[in-house]
Each structure stands twice: as C-alpha cells, then as structure tokens.
Enzyme design. Sequence first.
Site, PDB file in Angstrom:
ATOM      1  N   GLU A  33      -8.020  -1.456   6.565  1.00  0.00           N
ATOM      2  CA  GLU A  33      -7.575  -1.800   5.219  1.00  0.00           C
ATOM      3  C   GLU A  33      -7.784  -0.620   4.281  1.00  0.00           C
ATOM      4  O   GLU A  33      -8.875  -0.049   4.213  1.00  0.00           O
ATOM      5  CB  GLU A  33      -8.349  -3.006   4.683  1.00  0.00           C
ATOM      6  CG  GLU A  33      -7.859  -3.444   3.322  1.00  0.00           C
ATOM      7  CD  GLU A  33      -8.597  -4.645   2.774  1.00  0.00           C
ATOM      8  OE1 GLU A  33      -8.457  -4.907   1.574  1.00  0.00           O
ATOM      9  OE2 GLU A  33      -9.309  -5.312   3.549  1.00  0.00           O
ATOM     10  N   ASP A  66      -3.646  10.066   3.762  1.00  0.00           N
ATOM     11  CA  ASP A  66      -2.886   9.070   3.022  1.00  0.00           C
ATOM     12  C   ASP A  66      -1.879   9.837   2.178  1.00  0.00           C
ATOM     13  O   ASP A  66      -2.152  10.952   1.726  1.00  0.00           O
ATOM     14  CB  ASP A  66      -3.783   8.197   2.148  1.00  0.00           C
ATOM     15  CG  ASP A  66      -3.108   6.890   1.742  1.00  0.00           C
ATOM     16  OD1 ASP A  66      -2.155   6.460   2.424  1.00  0.00           O
ATOM     17  OD2 ASP A  66      -3.535   6.281   0.745  1.00  0.00           O
ATOM     18  N   THR A  67      -0.718   9.240   2.012  1.00  0.00           N
ATOM     19  CA  THR A  67       0.377   9.901   1.323  1.00  0.00           C
ATOM     20  C   THR A  67       0.970   8.956   0.294  1.00  0.00           C
ATOM     21  O   THR A  67       1.053   7.749   0.528  1.00  0.00           O
ATOM     22  CB  THR A  67       1.465  10.313   2.336  1.00  0.00           C
ATOM     23  OG1 THR A  67       0.918  11.288   3.221  1.00  0.00           O
ATOM     24  CG2 THR A  67       2.683  10.897   1.649  1.00  0.00           C
ATOM     25  N   PHE A 101      12.850   8.824   5.958  1.00  0.00           N
ATOM     26  CA  PHE A 101      12.368   7.460   5.780  1.00  0.00           C
ATOM     27  C   PHE A 101      11.786   7.325   4.376  1.00  0.00           C
ATOM     28  O   PHE A 101      11.684   8.287   3.633  1.00  0.00           O
ATOM     29  CB  PHE A 101      11.311   7.118   6.841  1.00  0.00           C
ATOM     30  CG  PHE A 101      10.084   7.977   6.779  1.00  0.00           C
ATOM     31  CD1 PHE A 101       8.959   7.546   6.081  1.00  0.00           C
ATOM     32  CD2 PHE A 101      10.046   9.211   7.406  1.00  0.00           C
ATOM     33  CE1 PHE A 101       7.828   8.339   6.011  1.00  0.00           C
ATOM     34  CE2 PHE A 101       8.909  10.000   7.345  1.00  0.00           C
ATOM     35  CZ  PHE A 101       7.801   9.565   6.640  1.00  0.00           C
TER      36      PHE A 101
END
Length: 189
Positions: free
Chosen positions: A17, A46-47, A128
Amino acid sequence: NAIFLTLDKFPQIGDIEESGSTLEENAFIKARTVHSITGLPAIAHDTGLEVGALNGAPGIYSARFAGKHCSYRDNIDKLLRSMAGVPDNLRDAQFKTVMVYVDKNVELAVEGVVKGTITKKIKGLAGFGYDPLFYISEYKKTFSEMTIEEKGKISHRGKAIKKMKKLLKEKSIISSIDTSSNMGREEYA
C-alpha cells in the site's frame, strides 16, 4: 555486477500500500517493505505527473486520478476536463520519478524530472498513462508520438536510473551495473 530480482520472485510480499503523502515517501514504503521481508537491498520508485495549473495534481494520485479502479483513459479524460479553459501559457507539467535504495546500512533517494505541457487533446497512440497529453516542445511531440528511443533519452525514469546508478557507484555500494536488462520497470528487490 549487481543482480536484480523482481517482486515475482517473492510472491509472499503481495501488494504494498502506497500510503505516503509524497512520491519519495511511497518509494521508501515499497523499498523498506521489500528489504524487511527479504533481507536484501531494495530499489523502488514512485512516479507522478505534476501539473502546474492543478497545484501539482494529480501527483501521487496519478494512477488513480479518476478513482480507485479507473483506466488510463478515465485519467486522461479527467485531466482534460480539469484543464478545460486553461490557457496554453499555464499548461506546464512535469513527470517526476523518485527512486530510492534501502539496505541495512543506508537509505538513498534520487529523482528524475522531464518538463513539458499538457495538450488540449489526445495526440498519439503509443505509451501509456498520460503520454498522449504530455507534450515536449523540443521534440514537437507528445510522449505517445515519440519512438521508444526518443522517449528513453529524456524520460524521468531513465534520468532517475542514471542518477541512482551513479550514486550507488559513488557510495561504493556497487562497482558496475547493467541497466539495459531489467532495471527501470516496476521492480524492486
């Protein structure tokens, strides 16, 4: 030489999480979790897409901007609606990746950023996420319109990987690393 193992080698880990309030906090949550379960050094990232006119949103909520179980298209549609009426000169945005390393002795963090603008409509089919809306003026293309090679030269993830590689060498944690194989996808251990 460093060997990178992916999370599929550790099915006991499951989903992690992301409860942090920043990209860096989320990356550290993932790396610390993997390190604590496996005992191995861990790299995580994380992006997020940060849009100036939206005060940095969607940011850490980039993957779920339109809701918890939304599609890429849902996120794109919400971003377009949120940006409706925003003039061209205020459509600045950046993709940011924060990549972290955790082992028993040290925690390190680097970031990679690429700046662009948000288009008023979808352009391109490749890539994407927000790629069809993220325009790079130097290339006169969105990320979706770029070749993999073009995007690879300027990508936020690629910049973060290069910085992490350099930092790990400077700290003598590694002597050499091959980033061409699997580092840079959603892989942590």
